[in-house]
Every structure is written in C-alpha cells, then in structure tokens.
Motif scaffolding. Sequence first.
Motif, PDB file in Angstrom:
ATOM      1  N   UNK A 147      12.419  14.499  21.574  1.00 26.35           N
ATOM      2  CA  UNK A 147      11.372  14.527  20.562  1.00 26.35           C
ATOM      3  C   UNK A 147      10.603  15.834  20.607  1.00 26.35           C
ATOM      4  N   UNK A 148      10.353  16.422  19.442  1.00 25.78           N
ATOM      5  CA  UNK A 148       9.475  17.586  19.308  1.00 25.78           C
ATOM      6  C   UNK A 148       8.159  17.148  18.684  1.00 25.78           C
ATOM      7  N   UNK A 149       7.062  17.681  19.211  1.00 31.73           N
ATOM      8  CA  UNK A 149       5.766  17.439  18.599  1.00 31.73           C
ATOM      9  C   UNK A 149       5.663  18.280  17.333  1.00 31.73           C
ATOM     10  N   UNK A 150       5.259  17.658  16.228  1.00 33.15           N
ATOM     11  CA  UNK A 150       5.184  18.346  14.936  1.00 33.15           C
ATOM     12  C   UNK A 150       3.746  18.647  14.543  1.00 33.15           C
ATOM     13  N   UNK A 151       2.849  17.709  14.805  1.00 30.53           N
ATOM     14  CA  UNK A 151       1.455  17.932  14.432  1.00 30.53           C
ATOM     15  C   UNK A 151       0.652  16.646  14.472  1.00 30.53           C
ATOM     16  N   UNK A 152      -0.587  16.759  14.054  1.00 28.91           N
ATOM     17  CA  UNK A 152      -1.502  15.625  14.028  1.00 28.91           C
ATOM     18  C   UNK A 152      -1.550  15.037  12.617  1.00 28.91           C
ATOM     19  N   UNK A 153      -1.689  13.729  12.546  1.00 29.20           N
ATOM     20  CA  UNK A 153      -1.734  13.068  11.245  1.00 29.20           C
ATOM     21  C   UNK A 153      -3.148  12.822  10.764  1.00 29.20           C
ATOM     22  N   UNK A 154      -4.143  12.954  11.650  1.00 25.84           N
ATOM     23  CA  UNK A 154      -5.503  12.552  11.282  1.00 25.84           C
ATOM     24  C   UNK A 154      -6.459  13.726  11.085  1.00 25.84           C
ATOM     25  N   UNK A 155      -5.946  14.962  11.139  1.00 24.30           N
ATOM     26  CA  UNK A 155      -6.804  16.120  10.876  1.00 24.30           C
ATOM     27  C   UNK A 155      -6.689  16.455   9.403  1.00 24.30           C
ATOM     28  N   UNK A 156      -7.631  15.921   8.623  1.00 21.31           N
ATOM     29  CA  UNK A 156      -7.601  16.039   7.168  1.00 21.31           C
ATOM     30  C   UNK A 156      -8.959  16.521   6.684  1.00 21.31           C
ATOM     31  N   UNK A 157      -8.954  17.409   5.715  1.00 21.74           N
ATOM     32  CA  UNK A 157     -10.204  17.850   5.086  1.00 21.74           C
ATOM     33  C   UNK A 157     -10.189  17.403   3.625  1.00 21.74           C
ATOM     34  N   UNK A 158     -11.266  16.765   3.202  1.00 19.25           N
ATOM     35  CA  UNK A 158     -11.341  16.217   1.847  1.00 19.25           C
ATOM     36  C   UNK A 158     -12.733  16.473   1.278  1.00 19.25           C
ATOM     37  N   UNK A 159     -12.895  17.625   0.628  1.00 16.96           N
ATOM     38  CA  UNK A 159     -14.194  17.986   0.049  1.00 16.96           C
ATOM     39  C   UNK A 159     -14.410  17.317  -1.300  1.00 16.96           C
TER      40      UNK A 159
ATOM     41  N   UNK B 265      -1.677   7.105  18.401  1.00 21.67           N
ATOM     42  CA  UNK B 265      -2.010   8.428  18.935  1.00 21.67           C
ATOM     43  C   UNK B 265      -2.369   9.433  17.848  1.00 21.67           C
ATOM     44  N   UNK B 266      -1.887   9.206  16.637  1.00 18.82           N
ATOM     45  CA  UNK B 266      -2.040  10.152  15.530  1.00 18.82           C
ATOM     46  C   UNK B 266      -1.246  11.435  15.759  1.00 18.82           C
ATOM     47  N   UNK B 267      -0.236  11.367  16.618  1.00 18.47           N
ATOM     48  CA  UNK B 267       0.688  12.482  16.821  1.00 18.47           C
ATOM     49  C   UNK B 267       1.983  12.192  16.077  1.00 18.47           C
ATOM     50  N   UNK B 268       2.541  13.223  15.470  1.00 17.97           N
ATOM     51  CA  UNK B 268       3.805  13.081  14.750  1.00 17.97           C
ATOM     52  C   UNK B 268       4.892  13.818  15.522  1.00 17.97           C
ATOM     53  N   UNK B 269       6.028  13.154  15.716  1.00 18.72           N
ATOM     54  CA  UNK B 269       7.155  13.760  16.419  1.00 18.72           C
ATOM     55  C   UNK B 269       8.386  13.737  15.527  1.00 18.72           C
TER      56      UNK B 269
ATOM     57  N   UNK C 117      10.327   4.918  31.004  1.00 22.36           N
ATOM     58  CA  UNK C 117      10.092   3.986  32.105  1.00 22.36           C
ATOM     59  C   UNK C 117       8.636   3.997  32.562  1.00 22.36           C
ATOM     60  N   UNK C 118       7.755   4.663  31.806  1.00 21.76           N
ATOM     61  CA  UNK C 118       6.340   4.724  32.144  1.00 21.76           C
ATOM     62  C   UNK C 118       5.451   4.135  31.052  1.00 21.76           C
ATOM     63  N   UNK C 119       5.786   4.373  29.788  1.00 20.95           N
ATOM     64  CA  UNK C 119       4.985   3.869  28.672  1.00 20.95           C
ATOM     65  C   UNK C 119       5.913   3.197  27.666  1.00 20.95           C
ATOM     66  N   UNK C 120       5.358   2.273  26.894  1.00 20.89           N
ATOM     67  CA  UNK C 120       6.137   1.618  25.836  1.00 20.89           C
ATOM     68  C   UNK C 120       5.802   2.292  24.519  1.00 20.89           C
ATOM     69  N   UNK C 121       6.852   2.681  23.788  1.00 21.49           N
ATOM     70  CA  UNK C 121       6.668   3.477  22.584  1.00 21.49           C
ATOM     71  C   UNK C 121       7.194   2.757  21.348  1.00 21.49           C
ATOM     72  N   UNK C 122       6.414   2.845  20.283  1.00 20.81           N
ATOM     73  CA  UNK C 122       6.842   2.421  18.956  1.00 20.81           C
ATOM     74  C   UNK C 122       6.686   3.613  18.028  1.00 20.81           C
ATOM     75  N   UNK C 123       7.450   3.627  16.958  1.00 19.19           N
ATOM     76  CA  UNK C 123       7.469   4.775  16.065  1.00 19.19           C
ATOM     77  C   UNK C 123       7.329   4.293  14.626  1.00 19.19           C
ATOM     78  N   UNK C 124       6.315   4.809  13.950  1.00 17.90           N
ATOM     79  CA  UNK C 124       6.026   4.385  12.577  1.00 17.90           C
ATOM     80  C   UNK C 124       6.572   5.402  11.584  1.00 17.90           C
TER      81      UNK C 124
ATOM     82  N   UNK D 180       8.216  10.622  12.903  1.00 16.97           N
ATOM     83  CA  UNK D 180       7.557   9.338  13.144  1.00 16.97           C
ATOM     84  C   UNK D 180       6.174   9.569  13.747  1.00 16.97           C
ATOM     85  N   UNK D 181       5.259   8.646  13.463  1.00 17.39           N
ATOM     86  CA  UNK D 181       3.989   8.612  14.178  1.00 17.39           C
ATOM     87  C   UNK D 181       4.176   7.809  15.458  1.00 17.39           C
ATOM     88  N   UNK D 182       3.551   8.255  16.530  1.00 14.83           N
ATOM     89  CA  UNK D 182       3.726   7.622  17.837  1.00 14.83           C
ATOM     90  C   UNK D 182       2.673   6.534  18.043  1.00 14.83           C
ATOM     91  N   UNK D 183       3.135   5.345  18.422  1.00 15.18           N
ATOM     92  CA  UNK D 183       2.283   4.229  18.833  1.00 15.18           C
ATOM     93  C   UNK D 183       2.601   3.979  20.302  1.00 15.18           C
TER      94      UNK D 183
END
Length: 619
Positions: free
Chosen positions: A478-490, A462-466, A422-429, A447-450
């Motif tokens: 929903x449980x927070x699982x981790x971030x989707x955008x913290x990637x290392x690519x050498x 948000x780049x958060x995965x739940x 009732x505070x924010x509108x959520x979509x899930x990818x 899902x990724x949170x929009x």
Amino acid sequence: MPSSYDYVVSVEPASPELATLRHSSASGWSSFCSGIRAGSTEAPRTVTRWFSTAGFSLAKGNHFQPSNCSANGYDENGNVQPTRSSYSAATCIPLMVRVLTLAIKALCRVPYIRFENSLDFPSDSQQRVLRKLIVDLAGTEYGKEHGIKGNTSYKDLVTRIPIRDYEDFEQSIDLQSKSNRKILTRKKILHLEPTSGSSGAQKYIPYTDSLISSFSNMFSIWAFDHLSHGFHPETARIFISLSPPSKQPEIPSFAGKSPASGQSAVRGQMELANEEFYLREPLRTLMGRFLIMPPVSLTSSNFHRELAKALLLEDKLEVVSIWSPSYLLVLLSYIELNRKELSLLLPTDRRAALMHDPIDWKSVWPFLRLISCWDQALAGPLSAQIKAIFPHVFVQGKGLLATEAPITVPMIDAHGCVPLINEVFLEFETESGDIKLIDELTIGNRYQVIVSQASGLIRYRLNDIVQVTGFYKNTPTLDFVGRSNNVCDLVGEKLQELFVSAALTPLIPSGRFLLLPSQQRSERNTFSAYTLLTDTANDTSDRLVANVEEALRKSHHYNQARMLNQLGPLRHLAVTELSMKVQQFYQSEGMRPGDLKDVSLIGDVSKAARFLEFLATGV
C-alpha cells in the motif's frame, strides 16, 4: 582502535538467539544494561561476561563472519547490493557496535519471522487479530452497550459497531482516562499521545502496553529487514528527529494527572520527543547507546543552530530517521546559510568539505548510509531532493505510521510498504462506501483506511487514503496517497487537499508550495480567494498563476465559484525559505517540528489567516 574494543563476536550462539537474550537472568541483563551505559572503559568487560553466560562466544581476533554481503550492503547509488562472498572482518567494527547489533538483531528476529509468516495467509492473520480485539471489547462498557460477546463474528460486529471518527471516541477517552472504568478497553491506559495537529485539530490518542508493543514490533521488523539484507553498521550512530520543547498545548480536562503515576498523562511535553519512545525494553536501552543527542538546552530560538552544531560535530553519523523530508531540508538549508560560522567547529578536512561550493555532503558525513523519511504523496518531491543531495545514501521511505496505530512498514524485498496484518485489523472503504477486507483489494484502486487497534479504537476512521501498488507474498502493498478530511470550503468550492496536490505538483515539481484561503481587498469590498505560496520568486509568476488557476478550475465547484465571482482571482506570494517559515509557524502554534506533516492546503480559515499574519510580522 582503542584496545578495550579489540574484540569481535562469533555469530554462532551456543543456544537460540531469542532464548538466550530473553531468558537470561535478571541480574545478568541488569549488568549488561549497566555495562552499556558505563562507556568505553567498562562496557566491553561487562558485555563479554553477559554474552558468555548467555551462550555467545566472544574471542579476540577476526572471528566475526556476517552473511555473504558487501561491506556496505548498498551500492554507490544507494541501492541494496547483491550478495557477495568477500566480506572480511578486517574492517574492525568496534565490539560495542558488533555485539549490540547482534543483540538488536536477535531481539528483532521473532517479530520479523512472525510477520513474514503472516503474509502468506493475510485473511487468517487478520481474523486472529480481530478475535483478540473482540475478546477485549466484550469486557468493556462500550462493547456491552452494543451487545458484543467474546464469540461475536465479524459479520455481527459490523452490524453493531459503526465506523467512527475521533470525535465519537473523545468523550469515552476522557472518561476512561479520569477513572478506572473499562469503557473502551480492559487494558490500562498508560498515557495520551497528542497527534501533530498539522493537518487538523490536535487529538489525544490513548496508549496501552499492547499498542506500544505493536509500534515496537514494527520497528523490529524494519530493523531486522535491514540487518538481514546487508546493512552491517560501522559506527551505528543514529539521529532520530528531535524537537525543542513546544508551547504548552491546550489539553482536555482528562490530561491533568495520571491516576497511576501522578505524572502528566499527555506525552509530548517532555524536553525532547523522538521515536525511541516507541521501543520496548530492552530494545530501548540497546538503541539508546547509539543515539545522537544534542544539548537538552534546545529552545525554539536556538533549535536549528544547536542541532546543526551537534550533527556537524558527529562525523560518524550513519543513520538518519526523520518523519518529513522537509525537516532535513530545512536543517541543510540552515547549515548552508550559516556554514562560515559552523565550519569553525570542524577539523580542516571536513571544514573544506562544508565550505566547498556546492557543499560536499559525502565528506561532511562520510559514514552516512541510510536516511529514513516519508516519500509518498506530498513528501515525494521533497524526498527526491534528499536523494539528489545524498546520491551515495540509501533513502528509504517510511510506511504509514499514524499516531493511532502503525499501518504499514517498508520492506526491501517487497519494494514497497506492507500492512501490519498481525498487529492491527484493517478495513478499506471504497469511494462508493463499500467495505473491503485485506484479501479483497484490487491493484490500482484507492481506499480509505479503517483501523481497529489495541487501545480501544475499534472501526476508527483514519482519514488516510491508500492505493494498492502490488502484492508481497499474498498480501497487498500500500502507498499513502493523502488525507480525505483536509477540505477548504469558503463558498461551496470544497477544495480537497488530495485534488490540490495532484493538480499543482506537476506545475511546481519542487513540492515547495502551499495553497491557503484568504480575504483579499479591492477598492470597493473584501472578497474570498486563495493565495498560492511558493518557495522562491518566479520571473514567470503570471504564467504560473494562470496555470495553477486553470488546474484548480478543473474542480467543478471551484470553477463554478469563480464563474459566479464568489471567489476572487488567485494571488501569488513568493516566500524565501518557505519550508522553514512553515516549520517556525507551527512551532509558534505549539507543535513539534519533528512531528509536522507536509501539506499542500491549509483548510482551516483561521489558521491560514494566522499564518499570513505570521509571514507579515514574523511573530
């Protein structure tokens, strides 16, 4: 007990709680706030007068009868107690605690009830939030540019407004913050809130009055949930995570002066930053009475010492609210390492508890009953350590609270975190890119949170995965699982933090580890590789490195890079007090310790290099 506190309050008001508090005269509320600030001598008289005029009766004697709960509300293992009928007012909680707790509960009741009711019909609740957001969007330059009208449907919205990242909003935030143009929202932007920057580049999020209300309502829901489930404060002394002044961050051009006030538009450059900011009046005034405030002379160099002193001197500490559990673990470690010096501050009984081996934390803070901190994803093993240190305390995980918006709130009956529908509108990818709404989620799926929120960030990634863990009423938890955008690519290995956490946590159960890219040298050349940092030396470090290497090679791209010798072998470094070193490093980078998130991977190559240099030089 001081005679000035020899009053207790009758719970039954002569008029509805919210009405009496919100519709009392302005002068009455002003007197009430003045009484709170006045201290123990004047506060009881002023509070008594105000509550009498507001319809609450105050009487001398034992007239306070809470709901049928035990005195503590939690059992010796920190679990919520089943209700009992034996609670007695003879525990003599001081007037200020009783009255202000009643006032806080009254103010929090309506947001809580509205939220509870919304959970029965999550789809309808989300549509009401979306309708308000679309009406606001229709009056903005961004909305008009994309053909949004006040009656635009969700189906039309998703065809006109794409999912966007912060970088897509950055220029519009800049322009609206420097002018009176209504670019993203018709509402006034009060200030820009910097993100922590611990898992990526720092961002500056626009805050409006409506968004601050969403954060305040989240706190109200959380507070009322505890107060209605047997938590009856005895001292109500609260510590909320604080930080020393940080190095001035590099802020964008729009963050110079706020057109409205002439003050800096960026919050976070204040002496002390804490969660109290997210509260609206009068909750802020009420809560402010209970807060433990260390000296304002905190600096980066004396931060842990002065904070340790302030908390050790507070024998009536009852609630601790922090973000990362490592914040508290680092502080406890500092106390343990310096307890001989710190014990001189304490009376004999508590001094003995501090010098006991191991430290008798229950005697150090005998009133401590609740610790609120992150307990999901990487914070899980660390919060488990806090539970082991304080087995008599209820340690509750926080929900997913992003700088951009409040997403979930923990609820006792839900046994998990419930989205603030009732505070924010959520979509899930989904992993395949499909978009789901709140009533289309499946238990066990990730899902990724929009999020779309009240300061103009519409369909913001948000780049958060739940992960969906269950349902409370008709709404998924929903449980927070981790971030989707913290990637290392050498060299094309594309290591994601989510994978690193899942692969390494079983091998290093303490959770005190960090993987980072590095440049390593051989006799002939320099090559790219990864360095594993752990908190303590390990006699079987060779076996640990082999096990970690094997786990990382389950990633196809990492394994391929190792087979082709594009990446060198994993290196292991044991770092004493790793968590404290990480905190000190980020502090030197201009970040606040209280805001830091626990990460398992530093994906930024230059930041990783600076951290390794910091470890080598200490600066």
